[in-house]
Enzyme design. Structure first.
Site, PDB file in Angstrom:
ATOM      1  N   ASP A 527      56.587  79.957  29.327  1.00 39.45           N
ATOM      2  CA  ASP A 527      57.380  80.790  30.220  1.00 39.45           C
ATOM      3  C   ASP A 527      57.134  80.411  31.687  1.00 39.45           C
ATOM      4  O   ASP A 527      56.053  79.959  32.051  1.00 39.45           O
ATOM      5  CB  ASP A 527      56.970  82.246  29.978  1.00 39.45           C
ATOM      6  CG  ASP A 527      57.859  83.255  30.672  1.00 39.45           C
ATOM      7  OD1 ASP A 527      59.093  83.122  30.546  1.00 39.45           O
ATOM      8  OD2 ASP A 527      57.328  84.171  31.313  1.00 39.45           O
ATOM      9  N   GLU A 556      60.065  76.435  30.342  1.00 37.08           N
ATOM     10  CA  GLU A 556      61.185  77.231  30.831  1.00 37.08           C
ATOM     11  C   GLU A 556      61.428  76.836  32.282  1.00 37.08           C
ATOM     12  O   GLU A 556      60.707  77.227  33.184  1.00 37.08           O
ATOM     13  CB  GLU A 556      60.926  78.732  30.766  1.00 37.08           C
ATOM     14  CG  GLU A 556      62.164  79.519  31.204  1.00 37.08           C
ATOM     15  CD  GLU A 556      61.890  80.927  31.701  1.00 37.08           C
ATOM     16  OE1 GLU A 556      62.861  81.700  31.853  1.00 37.08           O
ATOM     17  OE2 GLU A 556      60.720  81.262  31.962  1.00 37.08           O
ATOM     18  N   ASP A 621      67.826  86.062  28.806  1.00 34.78           N
ATOM     19  CA  ASP A 621      67.764  86.266  30.259  1.00 34.78           C
ATOM     20  C   ASP A 621      69.118  86.193  30.943  1.00 34.78           C
ATOM     21  O   ASP A 621      69.206  86.419  32.152  1.00 34.78           O
ATOM     22  CB  ASP A 621      66.830  85.237  30.899  1.00 34.78           C
ATOM     23  CG  ASP A 621      65.371  85.531  30.642  1.00 34.78           C
ATOM     24  OD1 ASP A 621      65.008  86.722  30.617  1.00 34.78           O
ATOM     25  OD2 ASP A 621      64.587  84.592  30.457  1.00 34.78           O
TER      26      ASP A 621
END
Length: 790
Positions: A527, A556, A621
């Site tokens: 992340d 990410e 997201d």
């Protein structure tokens, strides 16, 4: 007031800024301000640059509805960034966004007073921008360079360290006097906040005759890994110019330019304004697991996929860890197919985000492994499953334990084992950038035994985790005594340089990284990678590959991710550039825009990473693909556009990624609605079986044709507003893929880069005859075709 504003703006538009009476110098000097917000992915784009005129900064903008944005320079310099204060007015350094309503074409006016306060006004369009000074120097204008042409640059694309690259420019008219190849090294840290180029070399290019004009050539050997910038300074009788990258916008990416054909502009006084081409130089031994090219991911948000064990469901008043959210009870949905709760919307929920639960768990994923296999997926990407109070689990409370609402550590081992029996790999996700405030590491709410770094809201220097965080004891407000990631106090940011955290994360034998690889994980997705220092990721990668050499590492990142693909950090990334490019194309935007963004990656990324990119359409997201295509306006049309997007996804290099539920028509806008439960029929849902069949058909096509997974991709054979035609080659096998985003059939003529008499339609359509190396190709509306050699 609007009339006064309009009159002033109209008068100002007629007066040159340097000569207008009573004009004041620009309060921000020569800095350029941009409107940066949701309408442009927060990028600094030329079309959204303010122009200073006499007493204020002006921008004409065409938009509809409420927009959120900030006003800032390219670097997000604190003194040049205007956010929204508590009243919604612009203020330097304010953390909030500005919000304004727009109705078509309007003019924004930003006035900055002597004391630094700012006023932003939006009114009817009245401002007339100063037109750019035309460039008429024919020798400069006709000088060309194309980074994807072997005539201009060889070899193509990313290269290993030690490579020598040849650069050639030229024109066919007289007047070009000399040329210099400028090589620079890019330095970029964080989420693109810090970006600069450092000089490496200036090489006088060697002239050679070229018809009526002249050409110039130079070579440079790139010995060290890194991302380099290059451009050309050229000189004619009329002055000096920059032959540089074009102005194409790249989704989520600060730097403009898709590479390929160059543009020419006068040499700016500030060389930071030059748009560099970028050259990726990676480690010679950089390898990505070979199996990554064959992946089709199924992307699961576990809390919303399937409830396989109702006994572990979070419930208010239950008295178990999963029944509490920080200092209060959780919220529980009565029905599986309800909408997720969103505070302040009148849905009856409380004021907290991310504390509502449906009951999804690992047992539910295990129960549906046969479904996932039948879809055609052979890898599962799981958003975090480790203990955490929220429904998304990015607020880790224990990196080494499965959240009790999801099951046990043994359930994870069982998931990986059962998946492996079906040829499916499991890739978990976590954040090594921040933890949860409600965790033994921090312990703000005293839900764990004493020993956290912020026990009960007080700094605890004696905590074994104290070095993991940077505290400000001089602050009296507890929320200001530590740094929350991007200002979120529920997510205390870790000091990634702390040796004890690095040991816990990846150095120890039983580190977080090693533990879950031992328990069956096939790799890791990490992340918010840009917020973690590069040297951390370099050490982390070494630990991953030492433990499991064929483990896949996925970052990410949302922007051009070249810097992560040098062989020392990541193998792949979540490909948000692909997502936006394909969704916009499938929604009707020009194929040229999509091609520019995709071609940038083909050129900038090492092939081993490019063919392993996690190619997304929907994510947890961003709004789901169906929402992007207008599910609330015309659902049938939105689903056909989704089919087009999936067709392109399944026929393009990389690893197609299906966000759970997309395959049966699950929609939803911004968080939390993009995280709705999968609509299982036995839970009262209505999955679209016809859409599911189309997904299966396209995934099967990809599996059946190795050329679609492993075939080389060169420059597009044809690109226009509607039709994009690509060629793939795998040994002696070729495939032509074509897509059409129009609502009408489109016919194009395409020259083939290989000999053939006939091409066969892989989806069962009629064969296409080849005549003198060309085909007439008719592409159906809102879909595509795959033609193959046999």
């Amino acid at each position: 007031m609007l009339k006064t504003f309009a009159l002033c703006a109209a008068l100002l538009s007629l007066v040159p800024a340097a000569h207008a009476a009573n004009c004041k110098p620009a309060p921000l000097g020569d800095a350029t301000l941009y409107l940066r917000g949701g309408l442009n992915n927060w990028a600094a784009q030329d079309e959204h640059a303010f122009e200073y005129r006499c007493d204020a900064y002006y921008l004409n903008l065409k938009s509809q509805g409420t927009q959120e944005f900030k006003l800032a320079d390219e670097d997000w310099t604190a003194a040049l960034t205007f956010g929204g204060d508590a009243k919604g007015d612009p203020a330097r350094g304010a953390g909030g966004n500005l919000k304004r309503d727009f109705k078509g074409e309007q003019t924004l006016r930003l006035a900055i007073a002597a004391d630094g306060s700012a006023t932003l006004t939006v009114g009817p369009r009245t401002f007339k921008p100063t037109p750019p000074k035309p460039l008429t120097d024919k020798a400069a204008l006709t000088t060309h360079f194309n980074s994807r042409s072997a005539e201009s640059k060889a070899p193509f694309g990313a290269q290993p360290a030690g490579s020598e690259i040849r650069f050639s420019i030229g024109n066919d008219v007289p007047g070009l006097k000399q040329a210099t190849l400028v090589i620079e090294r890019r330095q970029m840290t964080g989420n693109q906040e810090q970006l600069a180029y450092e000089p490496v070399a200036r090489i006088a290019m060697t002239p050679h005759s070229r018809g009526m004009g002249i050409g110039f050539t130079a070579s440079y050997r790139f010995d060290a890994t890194g991302i380099y910038g290059y451009w050309f300074e050229i000189e004619t009788d009329q002055g000096r110019y920059a032959l540089q990258n074009n102005k194409d916008p790249i989704y989520w990416t600060r730097e403009k330019g898709s590479m390929g054909s160059a543009s020419v502009e006068r040499l700016p006084a500030n060389l930071n304004r030059v748009r560099r081409y970028r050259q990726t130089i990676h480690a010679p031994g950089f390898e990505v697991p070979a199996w990554a090219q064959d992946i089709v991911y199924y992307y699961v948000f576990p809390e919303r996929f399937r409830n396989g064990d109702k006994g572990n469901d979070p419930r208010p008043g239950g008295g178990r860890p999963q029944d509490r959210y920080q200092d209060r009870d959780v919220e529980r949905h009565a029905k599986w197919n309800e909408k997720p709760f969103k505070p302040n919307t009148g849905d009856g929920s409380d004021a907290l985000y991310n504390n509502d639960f449906f009951g999804g768990d690992l047992a539910g994923i295990i129960e549906k492994l046969d479904y996932i296999k039948s879809l055609g997926a052979n890898a599962i990407y799981l958003t975090p499953v480790f203990r955490a109070p929220s429904n998304h689990k990015y607020d880790a409370a224990d990196y080494k334990q499965i959240d009790p609402a999801f099951g046990t550590n043994d359930d994870f081992v069982r998931l990986c084992a059962e998946a492996a029996k079906r040829g499916i790999r499991v890739i978990p996700d976590t954040s090594l950038n921040h933890v949860g405030a409600d965790s033994p590491y921090f312990n703000r709410f005293s839900n764990f035994p004493a020993g956290g770094a912020f026990d009960g809201g007080k700094i605890n220097p004696a905590s074994p985790y104290a070095s993991w965080f940077k505290f400000k004891p001089e602050e009296t407000d507890p929320n200001k005594q530590f740094q929350g990631w991007v200002g979120v106090s529920d997510l205390p940011e870790i000091d990634k340089s702390a040796p004890s955290f690095r040991a816990y994360a990846y150095r120890d034998k039983d580190s977080v990284t090693n533990l879950w690889l031992d328990r069956g994980a096939a790799g890791w997705r990490m992340d918010v990678a840009p917020w973690v220092p590069d040297d951390f990721w370099r050490e982390w990668r070494q630990a991953v590959k030492a433990k499991k050499p064929d483990a896949l590492t996925v970052a990410e990142t949302w922007f051009d991710s070249s810097k992560y693909f040098l062989g020392d950090m990541f193998d792949s990334t979540m490909n948000y550039i692909f997502r936006n490019a394909v969704l916009d194309y499938a929604a009707g935007k020009s194929g040229k825009l999509m091609a520019a963004n995709l071609e940038l990656m083909r050129e900038a990324y090492p092939a081993q990473s490019f063919y392993a990119l996690m190619n997304l359409l929907s994510t947890h997201d961003q709004p789901r693909a169906l929402h992007h295509f207008g599910e609330d306006r015309d659902l049938a049309l939105a689903k056909q556009r989704l089919r087009l997007a999936v067709f392109f996804q399944m026929t393009y290099p990389g690893s197609p990624t299906i966000y759970y539920g997309d395959e049966v028509g699950l929609g939803g806008g911004d968080d939390p609605y993009n995280r709705a439960p999968y609509p299982w029929a036995d839970e009262g849902g209505q999955p679209d079986e016809a859409l599911l069949a189309d997904f299966k058909r396209l995934i099967r096509l990809r599996h059946d044709l190795p050329v679609l997974r492993r075939g080389n991709l060169n420059a597009p054979l044809h690109v226009d507003d509607h039709v994009v035609v690509l060629a793939r080659q795998d040994g002696d096998t070729w495939a032509i893929t074509a897509t059409n985003n129009s609502d009408k059939p489109r016919t194009v003529s395409v020259g083939l880069p290989f000999p053939a008499d006939q091409l066969h339609d892989a989806l069962g359509g009629p064969a296409v005859a080849v005549k003198n190396g060309w085909i007439q190709l008719t592409v159906p509306p809102l879909f595509g075709r795959v033609l193959i050699t046999k």
